[in-house]
Design a protein around this motif. Sequence first.
Motif, PDB file in Angstrom:
ATOM      1  N   UNK A 292       3.450   2.774 -13.061  1.00 21.38           N
ATOM      2  CA  UNK A 292       2.675   2.609 -11.831  1.00 21.38           C
ATOM      3  C   UNK A 292       2.889   1.236 -11.219  1.00 21.38           C
ATOM      4  N   UNK A 293       2.873   0.210 -12.063  1.00 17.18           N
ATOM      5  CA  UNK A 293       3.046  -1.143 -11.547  1.00 17.18           C
ATOM      6  C   UNK A 293       4.438  -1.321 -10.961  1.00 17.18           C
ATOM      7  N   UNK A 294       5.454  -0.808 -11.643  1.00 17.48           N
ATOM      8  CA  UNK A 294       6.821  -0.910 -11.117  1.00 17.48           C
ATOM      9  C   UNK A 294       6.937  -0.198  -9.781  1.00 17.48           C
ATOM     10  N   UNK A 295       6.397   1.016  -9.712  1.00 18.96           N
ATOM     11  CA  UNK A 295       6.471   1.756  -8.454  1.00 18.96           C
ATOM     12  C   UNK A 295       5.710   1.075  -7.335  1.00 18.96           C
ATOM     13  N   UNK A 296       4.541   0.520  -7.664  1.00 18.51           N
ATOM     14  CA  UNK A 296       3.724  -0.125  -6.644  1.00 18.51           C
ATOM     15  C   UNK A 296       4.365  -1.419  -6.151  1.00 18.51           C
TER      16      UNK A 296
ATOM     17  N   UNK B 296      -7.328  -4.789  -4.872  1.00 16.49           N
ATOM     18  CA  UNK B 296      -7.354  -3.865  -6.006  1.00 16.49           C
ATOM     19  C   UNK B 296      -7.126  -2.441  -5.514  1.00 16.49           C
ATOM     20  N   UNK B 297      -6.084  -1.788  -6.033  1.00 15.91           N
ATOM     21  CA  UNK B 297      -5.618  -0.530  -5.465  1.00 15.91           C
ATOM     22  C   UNK B 297      -5.438   0.524  -6.546  1.00 15.91           C
ATOM     23  N   UNK B 298      -5.931   1.738  -6.267  1.00 16.23           N
ATOM     24  CA  UNK B 298      -5.719   2.869  -7.158  1.00 16.23           C
ATOM     25  C   UNK B 298      -4.338   3.474  -6.900  1.00 16.23           C
ATOM     26  N   UNK B 299      -3.595   3.728  -7.970  1.00 21.13           N
ATOM     27  CA  UNK B 299      -2.280   4.351  -7.845  1.00 21.13           C
ATOM     28  C   UNK B 299      -2.128   5.397  -8.938  1.00 21.13           C
ATOM     29  N   UNK B 300      -1.210   6.357  -8.708  1.00 25.16           N
ATOM     30  CA  UNK B 300      -0.971   7.415  -9.684  1.00 25.16           C
ATOM     31  C   UNK B 300       0.471   7.875  -9.573  1.00 25.16           C
ATOM     32  N   UNK B 301       0.986   8.443 -10.685  1.00 26.70           N
ATOM     33  CA  UNK B 301       2.298   9.097 -10.636  1.00 26.70           C
ATOM     34  C   UNK B 301       2.334  10.274 -11.612  1.00 26.70           C
ATOM     35  N   UNK B 302       1.231  10.996 -11.667  1.00 28.66           N
ATOM     36  CA  UNK B 302       1.165  12.186 -12.503  1.00 28.66           C
ATOM     37  C   UNK B 302       0.298  12.023 -13.733  1.00 28.66           C
ATOM     38  N   UNK B 303      -0.027  10.800 -14.106  1.00 29.50           N
ATOM     39  CA  UNK B 303      -0.895  10.568 -15.251  1.00 29.50           C
ATOM     40  C   UNK B 303      -2.269  10.137 -14.800  1.00 29.50           C
TER      41      UNK B 303
ATOM     42  N   UNK C 129       1.881   7.698  -5.905  1.00 30.10           N
ATOM     43  CA  UNK C 129       0.870   7.961  -4.889  1.00 30.10           C
ATOM     44  C   UNK C 129      -0.057   6.753  -4.827  1.00 30.10           C
ATOM     45  N   UNK C 130      -0.193   6.167  -3.654  1.00 28.63           N
ATOM     46  CA  UNK C 130      -1.071   5.015  -3.466  1.00 28.63           C
ATOM     47  C   UNK C 130      -2.397   5.507  -2.915  1.00 28.63           C
ATOM     48  N   UNK C 131      -3.490   5.169  -3.627  1.00 28.57           N
ATOM     49  CA  UNK C 131      -4.804   5.670  -3.244  1.00 28.57           C
ATOM     50  C   UNK C 131      -5.691   4.621  -2.611  1.00 28.57           C
ATOM     51  N   UNK C 132      -6.973   4.690  -2.895  1.00 34.03           N
ATOM     52  CA  UNK C 132      -7.976   3.842  -2.256  1.00 34.03           C
ATOM     53  C   UNK C 132      -7.947   2.431  -2.840  1.00 34.03           C
ATOM     54  N   UNK C 133      -8.501   1.502  -2.074  1.00 35.83           N
ATOM     55  CA  UNK C 133      -8.741   0.151  -2.585  1.00 35.83           C
ATOM     56  C   UNK C 133     -10.218   0.021  -2.937  1.00 35.83           C
ATOM     57  N   UNK C 134     -10.521  -0.889  -3.863  1.00 38.37           N
ATOM     58  CA  UNK C 134     -11.899  -1.151  -4.257  1.00 38.37           C
ATOM     59  C   UNK C 134     -12.285  -2.560  -3.846  1.00 38.37           C
TER      60      UNK C 134
ATOM     61  N   UNK D 264       7.510  -2.036  -6.075  1.00 37.41           N
ATOM     62  CA  UNK D 264       8.628  -1.633  -5.212  1.00 37.41           C
ATOM     63  C   UNK D 264       8.096  -1.196  -3.851  1.00 37.41           C
ATOM     64  N   UNK D 265       7.017  -0.442  -3.850  1.00 34.21           N
ATOM     65  CA  UNK D 265       6.380  -0.006  -2.608  1.00 34.21           C
ATOM     66  C   UNK D 265       6.029  -1.200  -1.729  1.00 34.21           C
ATOM     67  N   UNK D 266       5.469  -2.238  -2.327  1.00 33.49           N
ATOM     68  CA  UNK D 266       5.062  -3.409  -1.565  1.00 33.49           C
ATOM     69  C   UNK D 266       6.248  -4.217  -1.069  1.00 33.49           C
TER      70      UNK D 266
END
Length: 294
Positions: free
Chosen positions: A229-233, A150-157, A122-127, A235-237
């Motif tokens: 999170x970094x791997x998923x993000x 700078x981006x907030x991301x999550x995958x259940x943790x 899940x990709x969230x807000x940027x700061x 890949x997302x990018x």
Amino acid sequence: MTVDVFTDRPFGGNQLAVFPDARGISASEMQALATELNLSETTFVLPPEDPVNTARVRIFTRTAEMPFAGHPNVGTGFVLADRAQNGELRFEEIAGLVQVRLERDVTGAVTGATVDAPQPLTVGVTLPLDLAAACAGIVPDGIVTAVHMPTMVSDGGNPRLLLEVTEAAMTAAAPDLAAFRRTVTDTPSLGGRLSLYLYRRDGAGLRARMFSPLAGTWEDAATGSAATLLAGFLLFLSGAERGAWDITQGVEMGRPSFLRSTAQRTPGGIRASVSGGCVPVLRGEATLPDAIVP
């Protein structure tokens, strides 16, 4: 039992304490034990609610219980290897069901494990740059913005703020507790929590550092949940279907760690995993008011 996680030698990687049979220990005692041990995480193993699963695992930092974390699952899987079925363990956790796959060497000995993040990315807000830089103790120009802010991301943790930084900023970074507190107060969407995961390109791999002072972890030697999170993000990018990244962390702390992360696109979203080795270090018992807990 304590193990060093994401390493192939003692006194490297990230330390973890595991209580393999936590029956009879209350939640408040679990928190007290985790605080007493003063490691980034401690796990407590309980019988599963569904007998098809291996165990229910509770994860505590020095200050609070966590829904999911990477190195506690890798290390707990290593400790509970004798409970595996067909090389796999299934842990019930707050974030959901976590699957752990054991890794073995050519002799068949268990050397580590692979853990899947319990939920899709899940990709969230940027700061803003100035807030993120202040928390990391670096100048705003130390943050690389060519690909993302700078981006907030999550995958259940625990959600993490991901920052790509320059080599100089990676070396200079040091968490600023006052800035963390100001940022959390001024940014209600963070929900009172903030952890920074800094990364930079390093040849074919990545270098990383993680700061979470509000949770009592000034710096983490190896952060498996941040690696997923970094791997998923990334890949997302990239827009690719799958990818793999090797991450080195903990060098600045004198506890070098090596994490292997992968991510792939699925019908349910981007799913990621992290793998690494483990080394046993200590075995003992804890004295509680009315019991000795092995």
